[in-house]
Design an enzyme around this catalytic site. Structure first.
Site, PDB file in Angstrom:
ATOM      1  CD  GLU A 173      -3.002  -1.499   5.507  1.00  0.00           C
ATOM      2  OE1 GLU A 173      -3.060  -2.516   6.197  1.00  0.00           O
ATOM      3  OE2 GLU A 173      -2.548  -0.411   5.953  1.00  0.00           O
ATOM      4  CD  GLU A 174      -1.693   2.332   7.621  1.00  0.00           C
ATOM      5  OE1 GLU A 174      -2.412   1.768   8.456  1.00  0.00           O
ATOM      6  OE2 GLU A 174      -0.470   2.091   7.509  1.00  0.00           O
ATOM      7  CG  ASP A 218       1.453  -3.636   5.372  1.00  0.00           C
ATOM      8  OD1 ASP A 218       2.253  -2.759   5.750  1.00  0.00           O
ATOM      9  OD2 ASP A 218       0.215  -3.492   5.395  1.00  0.00           O
ATOM     10  CG  ASP A 249      -2.855   3.984   2.560  1.00  0.00           C
ATOM     11  OD1 ASP A 249      -2.349   2.958   2.055  1.00  0.00           O
ATOM     12  OD2 ASP A 249      -3.692   3.938   3.482  1.00  0.00           O
ATOM     13  CG  HIS A 291      -0.414   0.062   2.523  1.00  0.00           C
ATOM     14  ND1 HIS A 291      -0.168   1.250   3.160  1.00  0.00           N
ATOM     15  CD2 HIS A 291      -0.024  -0.920   3.381  1.00  0.00           C
ATOM     16  CE1 HIS A 291       0.339   0.995   4.369  1.00  0.00           C
ATOM     17  NE2 HIS A 291       0.447  -0.313   4.525  1.00  0.00           N
ATOM     18  CG  ASP A 351       2.801   0.662   7.765  1.00  0.00           C
ATOM     19  OD1 ASP A 351       2.375   0.057   6.782  1.00  0.00           O
ATOM     20  OD2 ASP A 351       2.076   0.999   8.735  1.00  0.00           O
ATOM     21  CG  HIS A 394       0.369   2.394  12.502  1.00  0.00           C
ATOM     22  ND1 HIS A 394      -0.910   1.962  12.670  1.00  0.00           N
ATOM     23  CD2 HIS A 394       0.731   2.003  11.246  1.00  0.00           C
ATOM     24  CE1 HIS A 394      -1.308   1.311  11.571  1.00  0.00           C
ATOM     25  NE2 HIS A 394      -0.317   1.331  10.700  1.00  0.00           N
TER      26      HIS A 394
END
Lengths: 495, 495
Positions: free
Chosen positions: B178-179, B207, B113, B111, B144, B457
């Protein structure tokens, strides 16, 4: 202690009472008109931008007292503004009428401010326009507390209008910030213990309601409260339950076990020793319960519970008024929103409180709670950090119902309502009664005139016209009865 | 099923690998420069006003693939916008390079994003300016998932730049939401089961991260999750604990007892039958645990726990990955603010979840939980209303580590990192692996290149330069190994 002969109690009004009651009946509409004028002032103490209205209300009340011939002082209090704004607190009224050292002095406490109310909140009528329907006077403050304050003022007014000698000296302490926590009141009482209160014999508060919609009551006790925080910390940040679930001693598991150890499903508190200091009930006290008007089904329906913990009226009232109870209020630090969050909270604080009754001791209760929770926790072998603290501690208040003012009030109620009052307590903590008693060391009585369904703090607050008018009568009668009891006891003690 | 000879595994790079690794080493700074350009695009999918950046990022990635000669489709997905605004979702990239039916086809999912990041949140450097310090590349999305996506693209680029035949067909599925929960992805997979995925042999997801800061890993399983609400209602409105404490069966007492019945202080779930379907551990599986790099003290210090529930590495990992666990997340409807509120909440909802492992069955778990809670509740003789519901149900995912792509990845790791990978699972639920497997019916592998301390994150997210560059090498080597295994097995199966 004065000696009383309870058998003297009579339900027939004396000549003085008859004159006064007649006057009150004839002037009913004038009294309702005054209440209408008071209700029209939106003296809301919770919304700071309405503060000016409180000062206006204080001035109106002060004028009503001056008209009676009272000396009125508007006392500025020195306290922190509860809303932290650049506002000044309204003054407190200290008024007195009569200074005859041969007579007892009755001091009435009441408040002139109200809780917020808006038509949109679900009022059927404008909350600041007194509206009468089916004998009910609707409006914010009608029962809490403008109606009762005016009933007192009107009772005095009746004596003066009829040119009758006031049977007692009267004092009024009226404040405008009660709903916001009475800032400055405690300090004012301390300052005036040897001043305004020095010659006060009795303090009367009429800021609560009956237990019943129809039957009058006198309130002689309130429970205290001990509020606790029990905190468990397992780690230094919230964890993801996927990444750590299964290997961590979770703070929530510990807390839930601690909270589950406090009270059983029958409502019995499981903390060892907690009932030891609870005063035993006497036969005399037990007899007070039998006549009390308490409608089981009405109470259940009102709050939507299927069953109470107890099946009889006596058990219900005993457990509401004179036994301790433990309620778990909630948890801070855990997930509390709608939906689901897969969190292992790092630090959680359980909140619970134990209602206090005579003769529980807050220091003892605090130790018992801490000891118990530490014991339960130690059996879990948890490496987590436990902290227990008592956050709030308020003592119960209990009056001696053989005190002359209770007897006088009973007699007045019997005369006006043609029935004996329910002798009731309040399960919640009303700090003002205890505060007046502790600081002034005077006898305090809670003498309500509103009915159980008046809706204090709620939408469509009302006072029944009958309660308001009979309230004026009963207060007038009370002043006469107090005077009679004092003369009688004075004669007895001088022979 | 292909037959494999594990003894073939070698740690010496082949000639092809040597050429490719040399190319990658020479072009390190170019690869870091590309990552820097990708990081500079604030493709935050959580803040709707930044949505345009995602489309920009998708276009940049699409161009990178086109340069390699890939056919790129930008597919619009048909899904509800998660933020409910008048926005359009960014397209998903479906790209393919090579269509040789003799070769296996590897599909990479990643991903583009990122999670929100602001310097003020505690970043030491600007999150959208790639900054290298002590061999660490700091920036939002570095690990990530932009770094791993670019590592895949750069691995393919190395073959093409060196004019080497691609050992396999390659497909890319890259999304930009994705997030925010991958809206539309599941439907897209279903639509393409017989299209884009029809000729796919292996699906690789990069991921996640290693268990260790230094030692590479392959992930072959994730736990599922069953999330429950247990609701108790005692009355139709919140009550004052003074006015009702002592006579009401309080919903919170019931709920606390129910929650306390779920798990004991040793972490064992008390719901009867819950462990019955948990797969027994085999010797073969147990042997995977011994070599795993897991630093007890580092893990404890990182989250600030004093002790874990278990004392050995094996017990920790078994209970994190392949045993169920139960966590209590919190309570909705009770008092959760700071301070104290003397409330008896009318309706409270406990939230807990049970991590699922093979071969637990969600329907069985749901019945067991409901049955257990009903039993506990019935013993309390409470008149309150109990409702138990399963709100979330996600199955665990477990791969067959004897599958050829796991073997190929092990070999590539051995060649590039000179050590065997840790064979790990993830205690949390990563729905995407299970979703790809269930819908496409293909072999799925999670092949991380980031280190345990990368801070996905979190503030100061980074990828080590070494992990990024070795990641490019290991992906290139993996493609060669896959090809070799297929040729070998092809020969074997044709003889």
């Amino acid at each position: 202690m004065l000696l009383l002969d309870v058998s003297e109690s009579s339900s027939n009004p004396s000549d003085d009472e008859q004159k006064i009651f007649q006057y009150i009946d004839h002037h009913q509409d004038t009294f309702v008109q005054s209440l209408s004028e008071w209700v029209a002032v939106e003296s809301d103490s919770i919304q700071p931008h309405l503060r000016e209205n409180i000062t206006e209300m204080v001035n109106i009340a002060a004028d009503s007292l001056r008209v009676l011939g009272a000396t009125v002082e508007l006392r500025n209090v020195n306290a922190q503004e509860p809303f932290g704004q650049n506002l000044s607190l309204p003054p407190v009224i200290l008024a007195e009428l009569g200074n005859d050292t041969e007579k007892p002095t009755v001091c009435f406490y009441g408040h002139l401010d109200v809780m917020p109310a808006k038509k949109e909140d679900g009022w059927k009528t404008d909350p600041y326009t007194l509206t009468e329907r089916d004998g009910k006077l609707y409006g914010r403050g009608t029962t809490d507390n403008k109606g009762p304050v005016l009933a007192w003022i009107n009772a005095v007014r009746a004596f003066i209008a009829l040119n009758m000698t006031m049977p007692v000296n009267i004092k009024f302490l009226l404040e405008g910030m009660e709903e916001a926590g009475s800032p400055g009141l405690e300090d004012l009482l301390k300052e005036e213990e040897k001043g305004f209160f020095s010659n006060v014999t009795y303090i009367v508060i009429s800021d609560n309601i009956w237990l019943s919609n129809k039957k009058p009551a006198l309130t002689y006790g309130t429970r205290g409260n001990a509020g606790f925080f029990v905190e468990v910390e397992c780690c230094n940040k919230d964890l993801h339950s996927g990444s750590f679930g299964g290997i961590v001693h979770e703070a929530m598991s510990d807390l839930v076990a601690l909270l589950d150890s406090l009270v059983d499903s029958s409502g019995r508190i499981l903390i060892p020793g907690i009932y030891e200091d609870v005063a035993s009930i006497t036969d005399e006290e037990m007899q007070l319960y039998a006549p009390i008007d308490f409608n089981f089904d009405e109470h259940k329906a009102n709050i939507g519970v299927k069953e109470f913990l107890y099946k009889t009226k006596d058990d219900i009232l005993l457990n509401l008024w004179r036994n301790p109870s433990l309620s778990i209020h909630g948890i801070e630090g855990a997930f509390s929103e709608p939906g689901i969050k897969t969190v292992i909270p790092s630090k959680v604080i359980g909140k619970f409180s134990i209602r206090q009754v005579p003769n529980m001791n807050l220091t003892t209760v605090q130790s018992q709670v801490k000891e118990h929770l530490k014991n339960v926790f130690s059996k879990r072998n948890s490496p987590n950090k436990l902290t227990v603290s008592m956050q709030v501690g308020a003592m119960p208040w209990i009056a001696n119902i053989k005190d002359p003012q209770y007897e006088a009030a009973r007699r007045a109620i019997k005369t006006v309502f043609q029935q004996d009052p329910d002798m009731i307590r309040d399960g919640s903590t009303i700090p003002v009664a205890k505060m007046f008693e502790d600081i002034t060391k005077k006898s305090v009585m809670m003498f309500p005139i509103g009915a159980a369904d008046d809706g204090e703090h709620s939408q469509n607050e009302k006072i029944n016209r009958l309660n308001y008018i009979n309230g004026i009568k009963v207060f007038a009668s009370f002043l006469l009865e107090i005077s009679k009891l004092h003369s009688a006891s004075g004669l007895m003690t001088s022979t």
